[in-house]
Motif scaffolding. Structure first.
Motif, PDB file in Angstrom:
ATOM      1  N   LYS A 265      42.267  37.621  38.534  1.00 46.52           N
ATOM      2  CA  LYS A 265      41.364  39.601  38.130  1.00 46.52           C
ATOM      3  C   LYS A 265      39.761  39.762  37.260  1.00 46.52           C
ATOM      4  O   LYS A 265      39.458  40.534  37.459  1.00 46.52           O
ATOM      5  CB  LYS A 265      42.683  39.825  37.241  1.00 46.52           C
ATOM      6  CG  LYS A 265      42.355  41.799  36.985  1.00 46.52           C
ATOM      7  CD  LYS A 265      43.073  42.114  35.940  1.00 46.52           C
ATOM      8  CE  LYS A 265      43.497  43.986  35.765  1.00 46.52           C
ATOM      9  NZ  LYS A 265      44.916  44.493  35.140  1.00 46.52           N
ATOM     10  N   HIS A 266      39.834  38.219  36.808  1.00 49.88           N
ATOM     11  CA  HIS A 266      38.467  38.738  35.742  1.00 49.88           C
ATOM     12  C   HIS A 266      37.644  37.247  36.186  1.00 49.88           C
ATOM     13  O   HIS A 266      37.128  36.879  35.411  1.00 49.88           O
ATOM     14  CB  HIS A 266      39.138  38.442  34.505  1.00 49.88           C
ATOM     15  CG  HIS A 266      39.632  39.681  33.743  1.00 49.88           C
ATOM     16  ND1 HIS A 266      39.981  41.074  34.189  1.00 49.88           N
ATOM     17  CD2 HIS A 266      41.708  39.478  33.510  1.00 49.88           C
ATOM     18  CE1 HIS A 266      40.735  41.362  33.462  1.00 49.88           C
ATOM     19  NE2 HIS A 266      41.749  40.858  33.446  1.00 49.88           N
ATOM     20  N   GLY A 267      37.871  36.975  36.672  1.00 50.80           N
ATOM     21  CA  GLY A 267      37.368  35.137  37.118  1.00 50.80           C
ATOM     22  C   GLY A 267      35.783  35.820  37.248  1.00 50.80           C
ATOM     23  O   GLY A 267      34.930  35.045  37.094  1.00 50.80           O
ATOM     24  N   GLU A 268      35.535  36.475  38.085  1.00 48.14           N
ATOM     25  CA  GLU A 268      34.415  36.814  38.360  1.00 48.14           C
ATOM     26  C   GLU A 268      33.199  37.860  37.296  1.00 48.14           C
ATOM     27  O   GLU A 268      32.431  37.494  37.383  1.00 48.14           O
ATOM     28  CB  GLU A 268      33.968  37.687  40.060  1.00 48.14           C
ATOM     29  CG  GLU A 268      32.128  38.823  40.582  1.00 48.14           C
ATOM     30  CD  GLU A 268      32.455  39.685  41.119  1.00 48.14           C
ATOM     31  OE1 GLU A 268      31.284  40.051  41.253  1.00 48.14           O
ATOM     32  OE2 GLU A 268      33.850  39.704  42.088  1.00 48.14           O
ATOM     33  N   GLN A 269      34.059  38.466  36.426  1.00 47.39           N
ATOM     34  CA  GLN A 269      33.675  38.814  35.294  1.00 47.39           C
ATOM     35  C   GLN A 269      33.206  37.622  34.668  1.00 47.39           C
ATOM     36  O   GLN A 269      32.352  38.164  33.134  1.00 47.39           O
ATOM     37  CB  GLN A 269      34.216  39.976  33.964  1.00 47.39           C
ATOM     38  CG  GLN A 269      34.169  41.410  34.827  1.00 47.39           C
ATOM     39  CD  GLN A 269      35.008  42.992  34.611  1.00 47.39           C
ATOM     40  OE1 GLN A 269      36.254  42.846  34.330  1.00 47.39           O
ATOM     41  NE2 GLN A 269      34.363  43.403  33.307  1.00 47.39           N
ATOM     42  N   ILE A 270      34.152  36.971  33.965  1.00 50.57           N
ATOM     43  CA  ILE A 270      33.880  35.806  32.867  1.00 50.57           C
ATOM     44  C   ILE A 270      32.447  35.219  34.023  1.00 50.57           C
ATOM     45  O   ILE A 270      32.024  34.379  33.341  1.00 50.57           O
ATOM     46  CB  ILE A 270      35.264  34.882  32.996  1.00 50.57           C
ATOM     47  CG1 ILE A 270      36.438  36.122  32.625  1.00 50.57           C
ATOM     48  CG2 ILE A 270      35.076  34.078  32.233  1.00 50.57           C
ATOM     49  CD1 ILE A 270      37.912  35.307  32.842  1.00 50.57           C
ATOM     50  N   ARG A 271      32.703  34.707  34.908  1.00 48.58           N
ATOM     51  CA  ARG A 271      31.148  33.914  35.673  1.00 48.58           C
ATOM     52  C   ARG A 271      30.776  34.429  35.058  1.00 48.58           C
ATOM     53  O   ARG A 271      29.133  33.987  34.332  1.00 48.58           O
ATOM     54  CB  ARG A 271      31.524  33.835  36.634  1.00 48.58           C
ATOM     55  CG  ARG A 271      32.261  32.980  37.262  1.00 48.58           C
ATOM     56  CD  ARG A 271      31.533  32.539  39.290  1.00 48.58           C
ATOM     57  NE  ARG A 271      32.629  33.291  39.617  1.00 48.58           N
ATOM     58  CZ  ARG A 271      33.222  33.418  40.274  1.00 48.58           C
ATOM     59  NH1 ARG A 271      34.340  32.469  39.952  1.00 48.58           N
ATOM     60  NH2 ARG A 271      33.935  35.193  41.026  1.00 48.58           N
TER      61      ARG A 271
END
Length: 444
Positions: A265-271
């Motif tokens: 769900k959030h992997g891209e935003q966390i990167r």
């Protein structure tokens, strides 16, 4: 009267060009002679509002609306904006903008903000509600929500029962150390250090498998980056186990469920915001007995300088570095802790009473959890309580759980903020605690 529904900013890109209404707080204003720009944020994202200025026949700027309102905006002011949504790939902020037709100020902000991007963490904690408007900081609590939800889905799918245990106790749950004492009518009570006793009561009650996510309190005067006096504890307890291995299996399954959901769900935003790649850990996690871990750490050139049998923070960092090098894993279970440093209710090895069926879970160099098989035989429990300097009479309500039959059981307690801190490679759990409580902080 027709009502125009507010649209979340994250949903704008999927809409066609046309009239739209958004609402949020002002992030930045560029008040130029020919055109005004406002970056507006809400809980889902940011969008650019644009307002071409009106000029008279002589080319002079006309003081009309919403231009006059925009000129008076301060950062943090909450507004409702209506206008024409337009998709334009030249716009750097999401490829969309809104050409304003009206702007209504709901509440104005004081122009001078008390914190800035480079403010220290204590100053930011003083003004936490402003600090949390930062997209990076808000994301932490979306991640927390996803992580908790994934664990809860696992528990519910596997027929666990959710409990809400009391936080006011008549006696200590582990020892009198680190207890907050509070007045309670004509007597006194203690804030619960953990739901330990009540989790075990559920096993005696025949519940089988339970979980709780709730507050715990430790009167610990530590000022480290990983301690708090009030924290959210993730707890689970299960019946009919053979050893602490069954608890570790449950624990790693929950971690995998939570990390998988966060990454999806959030992997891209966390990167993008944290520069971190969320790694879903492989199972089984490495397991190393504590005595062996100490030998490994010593061979790496670090002697644990403690007088008891425990590992210290540097030792935890060293064994994590070893596990990363050898197993390429961020987690490790340190098992078989000495009974001298474990609570009285931890079961001891059948062939060596100096060791317990217990573990600590270390994540990226920091302990996040303790788990164990519990001692369920009343006579042994009483003897181990006395050995720890506790008076069995003060534990009578707890010991009664074991006088009427209880299955072999075990469980763990895990600090939620620590998990999030280490997942995001942050240096302080104040960042991953909504409102931190420490020895010198009771506000906001």
């Amino acid at each position: 009267m027709a009502v125009t529904a507010r649209v979340l900013i994250k949903n704008l890109s999927a809409l066609p060009d046309g009239p739209v209404t958004v609402a949020g707080w002002v992030d930045t204003v560029r008040d130029q002679k020919k055109v005004q720009f406002v970056v507006l944020r809400d809980e889902s994202g940011a969008v650019q509002l644009v307002n071409p200025r009106t000029t008279d026949a002589d080319g002079a700027v006309v003081a009309d609306e919403p231009a006059t309102t925009i000129s008076g905006l301060s950062q943090g002011t909450f507004v409702v904006a209506s206008g024409e949504l337009k998709h334009d790939e030249r716009v750097k902020l999401g490829g969309i903008e809104i050409k304003l037709s009206s702007l209504v100020v709901e509440t104005a902000s004081v122009p001078e903000t008390p914190i800035a991007a480079d403010s220290g963490i204590d100053k930011r904690m003083d003004w936490r509600f402003l600090d949390l408007r930062e997209p990076k900081h808000l994301l932490i609590f979306r991640i927390q929500t996803t992580f908790e939800h994934a664990m809860r889905q696992y528990w519910v799918a596997n027929d666990f029962i959710e409990l809400h245990t009391p936080k006011l106790m008549a006696s200590a749950s582990e020892s009198r150390a680190e207890l907050f004492e509070v007045g309670y009518f004509e007597t006194k009570a203690y804030l619960a250090q953990s739901p330990q006793f009540f989790k075990q009561m559920a096993q005696s009650a025949g519940f089988g498998k339970i979980f709780e996510v709730g507050p715990a309190f430790r009167a610990d005067p530590s000022f480290t980056s990983r301690h708090a006096t009030e924290f959210t504890s993730v707890d689970s307890e299960i019946s009919w186990i053979d050893s602490h291995e069954d608890v570790m299996k449950l624990h790693e399954d929950l971690i995998v469920a939570g990390f998988t959901a966060v990454k999806e769900k959030h992997g891209e935003q966390i990167r993008e915001l944290f520069g971190v790649e969320v790694v879903v850990p492989a199972t089984p996690f490495p397991r190393i007995p504590l005595a062996e871990a100490k030998r490994i750490v010593a061979e790496r050139g670090y002697e644990v300088p403690r007088h008891d049998d425990d590992m210290d923070p540097e030792g935890e960092r060293q064994i994590s570095a070893y596990v990363k090098e050898v197993f390429d894993h961020e987690f490790v279970f340190l098992t078989d802790y000495a009974s001298s440093i474990r609570p009285f209710y931890h079961m001891r090895h059948a062939d060596d009473v100096t060791l317990t069926n217990s573990y600590d879970l270390i994540f990226n160099g920091v302990e996040i959890s303790t788990g164990a098989q519990r001692e369920h035989r009343i006579e042994i429990l009483e003897a181990q309580a006395r050995e720890k300097g506790l008076d069995p009479e003060e534990l009578e309500f707890y010991l009664d759980f074991f006088r009427y039959g209880v299955p072999p059981h075990g469980g763990f307690g895990m600090g939620l903020a620590r998990v999030l801190m280490l997942m995001l490679h942050l240096s302080n759990l104040r960042e991953t605690t909504y409102l931190f409580r420490g020895p010198t902080r009771l506000l906001p």
